[in-house]
Design a protein around this motif. Structure first.
Motif, PDB file in Angstrom:
ATOM      1  N   ILE A   1    -105.548  14.588 -63.505  1.00 38.95           N
ATOM      2  CA  ILE A   1    -106.864  13.949 -63.397  1.00 38.95           C
ATOM      3  C   ILE A   1    -107.195  13.248 -64.712  1.00 38.95           C
ATOM      4  CG2 ILE A   1    -109.321  14.302 -62.988  1.00 38.95           C
ATOM      5  CD1 ILE A   1    -107.645  14.859 -60.526  1.00 38.95           C
ATOM      6  N   ALA A   2    -106.948  13.924 -65.819  1.00 38.10           N
ATOM      7  CA  ALA A   2    -107.233  13.320 -67.127  1.00 38.10           C
ATOM      8  C   ALA A   2    -106.412  12.048 -67.324  1.00 38.10           C
ATOM      9  CB  ALA A   2    -106.942  14.324 -68.238  1.00 38.10           C
TER      10      ALA A   2
ATOM     11  N   LEU B   1    -112.696  12.755 -71.878  1.00 36.49           N
ATOM     12  CA  LEU B   1    -111.678  12.504 -70.850  1.00 36.49           C
ATOM     13  C   LEU B   1    -110.408  13.303 -71.149  1.00 36.49           C
ATOM     14  CD1 LEU B   1    -112.022   8.599 -70.507  1.00 36.49           C
ATOM     15  CD2 LEU B   1    -113.288  10.397 -69.300  1.00 36.49           C
TER      16      LEU B   1
ATOM     17  N   ALA C   1    -112.497   9.822 -58.518  1.00 42.31           N
ATOM     18  CA  ALA C   1    -112.122   9.952 -59.926  1.00 42.31           C
ATOM     19  C   ALA C   1    -112.831   8.899 -60.781  1.00 42.31           C
ATOM     20  CB  ALA C   1    -110.600   9.817 -60.070  1.00 42.31           C
TER      21      ALA C   1
ATOM     22  N   GLN D   1    -108.126  17.228 -70.333  1.00 47.94           N
ATOM     23  CA  GLN D   1    -107.868  18.216 -69.295  1.00 47.94           C
ATOM     24  C   GLN D   1    -108.669  19.498 -69.458  1.00 47.94           C
ATOM     25  OE1 GLN D   1    -103.750  19.460 -69.319  1.00 47.94           O
ATOM     26  NE2 GLN D   1    -103.653  19.455 -71.542  1.00 47.94           N
TER      27      GLN D   1
ATOM     28  N   TYR E   1    -115.319   9.171 -63.908  1.00 44.16           N
ATOM     29  CA  TYR E   1    -115.011   8.471 -65.160  1.00 44.16           C
ATOM     30  C   TYR E   1    -116.257   7.834 -65.777  1.00 44.16           C
ATOM     31  CZ  TYR E   1    -113.393   4.748 -68.255  1.00 44.16           C
ATOM     32  OH  TYR E   1    -113.221   3.913 -69.337  1.00 44.16           O
TER      33      TYR E   1
ATOM     34  N   ILE F   1    -113.427  17.891 -64.987  1.00 45.47           N
ATOM     35  CA  ILE F   1    -112.063  17.462 -64.660  1.00 45.47           C
ATOM     36  C   ILE F   1    -111.290  18.607 -64.020  1.00 45.47           C
ATOM     37  CG2 ILE F   1    -109.856  16.796 -65.716  1.00 45.47           C
ATOM     38  CD1 ILE F   1    -111.445  14.995 -67.616  1.00 45.47           C
TER      39      ILE F   1
END
Length: 261
Positions: free
Chosen positions: A47-48, A26, A14, A28, A18, A33
């Motif tokens: 994830i976001a 960043l 992750a 969803q 990033y 992502i």
């Protein structure tokens, strides 16, 4: 997987993503992502949120007045520190758990080469080739994200025209080959000028050009570079270029005087 603890491998992967996404992406709805959520069996929102937790650890993001979520774990902080101390090793660790089925090919552009790169190669690819290609693809994306996909000299904002230029060349500093602080986002002509020692960045963050360009017999050449002489480059959004790397380039590679053919 609500409430399921993040593994070290998932956290590395992750964070790997990033660093390759501009802050504004960043969310969803981002297709990368969504893809990572599918691979991990998590929701895109989870994830976001993890990426927003990383943003809270990002000094430049916080200095800019933007904030992430204040939920970064001890593991997040540890892996953040590891990435920043050994980019190559952590990139390879993260890539080792990446999906084995690429959605598409990525075009890799770097000051040293231009190639079509298939991110997750098959077993016949040598480990050395994998390390070089994967690392360069990460470096390109991280550097472009660091300048919000804009040339730091001209502001050109079409990724097809942008390169991730190493400040200290690939061969000169093995430890920092993949360090985003060793990169500038430059449009193709300025990338070539920087790579050939015809451009540098001075101690105050301003673009400087060789007299070979500024005093060229070609009116068009002078007119192309002169507007940017002495102008400050764009500020990075995450990683300021390392002053030591810029000094190395300026004192070792830059040719400020006119070069006669």
């Amino acid at each position: 997987m609500a409430g399921v603890r993040w593994s070290e491998a998932e956290t590395k992967r992750a964070l790997y993503l990033y660093f390759q996404l501009p802050f504004g992406q960043l969310h969803q709805g981002n297709h990368e992502i969504i893809a990572l959520a599918r691979d991990f069996g998590r929701t895109p929102s989870s994830i976001a949120m993890k990426l927003a937790n990383f943003a809270s650890l990002d000094p430049k993001i916080r200095e800019s007045g933007r904030t992430g979520l204040e939920g970064a774990s001890a593991q997040d902080k540890q892996i953040w520190a590891e990435f920043n101390s050994d980019w190559t090793r952590l990139i390879m660790d993260a890539e080792a758990i990446a999906p084995s089925r690429p959605a598409s090919k990525a075009t890799l552009h770097d000051s040293a080469n231009v190639a079509t790169y298939e991110p997750f190669a098959g077993p016949t690819t040598t480990s050395a080739m994998i390390e070089q290609r994967v690392g360069q693809n990460f470096f390109r994306r991280a550097v472009l994200a660091n300048y919000d996909n804009k040339c730091c000299v001209t502001g050109i904002a079409d990724a097809r025209l942008l390169n991730a230029s190493h400040i200290k060349p690939w061969a000169a500093d093995e430890k920092n080959r993949h360090n985003p602080r060793n990169g500038l986002c430059l449009s193709a002509t300025f990338d070539r000028a920087f790579d050939r020692g015809l451009m540098a960045v001075d101690e105050t963050g301003r673009a400087r050009f060789s007299k070979t360009l500024l005093e060229s017999a070609s009116v068009e050449t002078r007119a192309f570079f002169d507007p940017y002489e002495g102008q400050p480059i764009l500020l990075a959004s995450r990683f300021d270029p390392d002053p030591e790397f810029l000094d190395f380039h300026r004192t070792t590679l830059f040719k400020p005087e006119r070069i006669h053919a």
